[in-house]
Scaffold this active site. Structure first.
Site: not given
Ligand code: TQI
Ligand code: ZN
Ligand code: ZN
Length: 236
Positions: A145-146, A149, A155
């Site tokens: 996922h990261e 990004h 998303h």
């Molecule tokens: N971190 C968020 C994410 O990576 C951080 C974030 C929020 C973000 N809004 C954003 C990053 C917009 C970029 C652009 O989405 S998290 C998931 C999931 C997170 C969440 O720690 O909440 C994953 C990290 F999607 F599964 F909920 C990894 Cl896979």
């Molecule tokens: Zn994300």
């Protein structure tokens, strides 16, 4: 961090559209002449090869469907993508918050920074769904996922997609959905040798023997789990 999103501009009609991926504002991406990206791990973390290979597998999922290649390098300062575990406030204005909540974050291109919350109980190998620890988080799922990004994807509203903004704990989701593939191919083009099937690079679900060598070179064999200084878990 850039949390804004733009929807794909090419969809003039909302009918029959199956794509729900997004990009960051201004659609930042790695430049056209840069298709071979390097990545490195924060040296202070002293990550074991097991942890590094999780990222190698995660990168491979994205390189299978694009012309991008990812190569690990030892030079943290020269690498395009820099991966590290941090706890609490770590100097980028986006402090981590302890167990659960924010698990990780990555910045849009061409920042290249991918940070993971060292307070999470990261599952490095084994079956996260079988963990007795309710806070266990599958490292590879978050890494895939990261990396999305890092490459410029925002998303997606498609629930099966890797870029969907929520995941439950003790869940493993590492296969790119066609929505993820369409999104990343809009940014970087398709891999000419990708046949369009949804089969993903050797997932190797079955070969996690629960046994390996840590950074000190000693053997660890597991019955249950083992927690390192970074909250990494190996499940047998
Ligand atoms: N971190 C968020 C994410 O990576 C951080 C974030 C929020 C973000 N809004 C954003 C990053 C917009 C970029 C652009 O989405 S998290 C998931 C999931 C997170 C969440 O720690 O909440 C994953 C990290 F999607 F599964 F909920 C990894 Cl896979
Ligand atoms: Zn994300
Ligand atoms: Zn950070």
């Amino acid at each position: 961090m850039n949390s804004g999103k733009t929807t794909p501009s090419s969809n003039s009609t909302q009918f029959h559209t199956v794509s729900h991926y997004t990009f960051f504002d201004g659609k930042p991406r790695w430049p056209e002449n840069k298709r071979d990206l390097t990545y490195a791990f924060q040296p202070e973390n002293q990550l074991s090869d097991d942890v590094k290979s999780v990222f190698t597998r995660a990168f491979a999922r994205w390189s299978t469907v694009t012309e991008l290649t990812f190569t690990m390098t030892d030079s943290y300062t020269d690498a395009d993508l820099r991966i590290g575990f941090f706890v609490g406030d770590h100097g980028d204005g986006e402090p981590f918050d302890g167990v659960l909540g924010t698990l990780a974050h990555a910045f849009s291109p061409t920042s290249g920074r991918l940070h993971l919350d060292g307070d999470e109980s990261w599952v490095v190998s084994g079956d996260v769904t079988a963990s007795s620890l309710t806070t266990a988080v599958d490292l590879e799922s978050v890494a895939v996922h990261e990396i999305g990004h890092l490459l410029g994807l925002g998303h997606s509203s498609v629930e099966d997609s890797i870029m969907y903004p929520t995941i439950s704990s003790r869940t493993r989701k590492v296969d790119l959905a066609s929505d993820d593939i369409q999104g990343i191919q809009e940014l970087y083009g398709a891999n000419p040798s990708y046949n369009g099937s949804s089969s993903t690079p050797s997932a190797q679900e079955g070969d996690t023997s629960g046994c390996g060598v840590n950074t000190l070179g000693s053997m660890w064999v597991l019955s249950g789990m083992l927690v390192s200084g970074f909250g990494l878990l190996w499940l047998s």
